[in-house]
Design an enzyme around this catalytic site. Sequence first.
Site, PDB file in Angstrom:
ATOM      1  N   GLN A 105       0.912  -1.123   0.224  1.00  0.00           N
ATOM      2  CA  GLN A 105      -0.208  -0.229   0.088  1.00  0.00           C
ATOM      3  C   GLN A 105       0.973   1.273   0.320  1.00  0.00           C
ATOM      4  OE1 GLN A 105      -1.058   0.438   4.488  1.00  0.00           O
ATOM      5  NE2 GLN A 105      -2.107  -1.412   3.450  1.00  0.00           N
ATOM      6  N   HIS A 158      -0.245   5.723   0.673  1.00  0.00           N
ATOM      7  CA  HIS A 158      -1.138   6.405   1.417  1.00  0.00           C
ATOM      8  C   HIS A 158      -0.937   8.502   0.730  1.00  0.00           C
ATOM      9  CE1 HIS A 158      -1.924   3.612   4.557  1.00  0.00           C
ATOM     10  NE2 HIS A 158      -0.266   4.190   4.828  1.00  0.00           N
ATOM     11  N   GLU A 194       2.939   8.341   8.649  1.00  0.00           N
ATOM     12  CA  GLU A 194       2.622   6.839   9.420  1.00  0.00           C
ATOM     13  C   GLU A 194       3.839   6.452  10.174  1.00  0.00           C
ATOM     14  OE1 GLU A 194       0.065   3.963   8.418  1.00  0.00           O
ATOM     15  OE2 GLU A 194       1.403   2.605   7.187  1.00  0.00           O
ATOM     16  N   HIS A 236       4.728   0.563   1.350  1.00  0.00           N
ATOM     17  CA  HIS A 236       4.933  -0.156   1.941  1.00  0.00           C
ATOM     18  C   HIS A 236       4.583  -1.619   2.133  1.00  0.00           C
ATOM     19  CE1 HIS A 236       2.466   2.323   3.583  1.00  0.00           C
ATOM     20  NE2 HIS A 236       1.976   1.272   4.690  1.00  0.00           N
ATOM     21  N   ARG A 278      -3.843   0.834  -2.508  1.00  0.00           N
ATOM     22  CA  ARG A 278      -3.192  -0.794  -2.869  1.00  0.00           C
ATOM     23  C   ARG A 278      -2.433  -1.403  -4.173  1.00  0.00           C
ATOM     24  NH1 ARG A 278      -7.860  -0.506   0.211  1.00  0.00           N
ATOM     25  NH2 ARG A 278      -7.041  -0.799   2.403  1.00  0.00           N
TER      26      ARG A 278
END
Length: 414
Positions: free
Chosen positions: A108, A110, A145, A274, A293
Amino acid sequence: MSLSEPLKKPYIFELTGVVQHYSWGGTRYIPNLINIENNDQKSFAEYWLGAHDKAPSTACVHDDQALLNELINKSPDMLLGKETLDRFGPSLPYLFKVLDARDMLSIQVHPSKEQAEAGFERENKAGIALNAPNRNYKDDNHKPEVHVALTDFWMLHSFREAQEIDHLLEKTEEFASLLPVFKEGGIEALYSHIMQLPQTEVDSILNPMLSRLTPKYYNRELNKENPDYWAVQASIKFPIEGGHRDRGIFSLYLFNLIHLKPGEATFQAAGAPHAYLQGTNMELMANSDNVLRGGLTPKHVDVPELLKTLNFKGQHPDIIRGENISKVESVYSTPAPDFELSRVCIDRDNRYKSQEQHGADIWIVLEGSVDVCGKTNVINRKRGEAFFVPADMPYSVKTESPALLYKATVPMNQ
């Protein structure tokens, strides 16, 4: 006092999170941590601590309870503080998690804040329901994240450097047809080519490779430091109807394969591909649910949108080990303005004392038992238990025996 009304003064709240039972989760770590029986061996994938509308934590003080998001909505100034309120509005800007991956998560990436805002507006205008399986953007926020390994942890993180990819393509005989594409156009051309290959060509490349590797896997000739090991695992875990192969298997060779030791961390910026492969971690992210994804999943894969979002730069993985800012606290610094993650180790002679100015803090105790002392109340928290401290409220955390905790907060003065 009543938590159903705006607060008249700040309190330290006992906090209870929400378990997410995703299929890839483990069955032991989180139940053991939060002291829940799991005789049915149900999957406990994530334990959420925060105010996300999908699964807000429950705050409790003096036997009165309220959902944390509702509590913040009623008293945003008191709980978040002026700086956070000015920067992010009346909501907690981060989501804190314990994550336990027994099986691989999807590959995936972001989006950036700008990409998320544009994508969310575009899909709203197109009338795509928020819960539609082909929806890419669930909100208008970015989702950087950071995570810290609690156990040995394997993951994929960003594209390998170009020379490494060249070496892997050269030594893997089944990848011979991909080498000219890479030589001519580099990483972006190669990955774009792979993601748009007809399924028959994906199968024609991966089938002979997996036929060669699978006996080695079952004979235990492969180990987790080798992408071949994960390629066979992926073929077992993610079969496609009709006997086809998931093209995400290619990414196991194109991305950095990292083995983190407990206490080591990585940061996933916007655009960084990642995937978590196996292990347990503490994860802290912006309060968003936006994921694009790239394979190893039965969920929606939007290739054009994925390719627009990815950062194709090949790089050596950056392992974060934490910076000691006091005798008891190590900070895992990142460029993200929404959150900051700390590891705190205290004992009888060394307590944690808050800064004069701090954001809204969420803590979880991983080892030991602690007393949390504020100006309006004192609570005790033990292993697996969490608590919330309002912004700028002076407090300390002390113990009679060694204790390990993780803290999420909003960094100040950014």
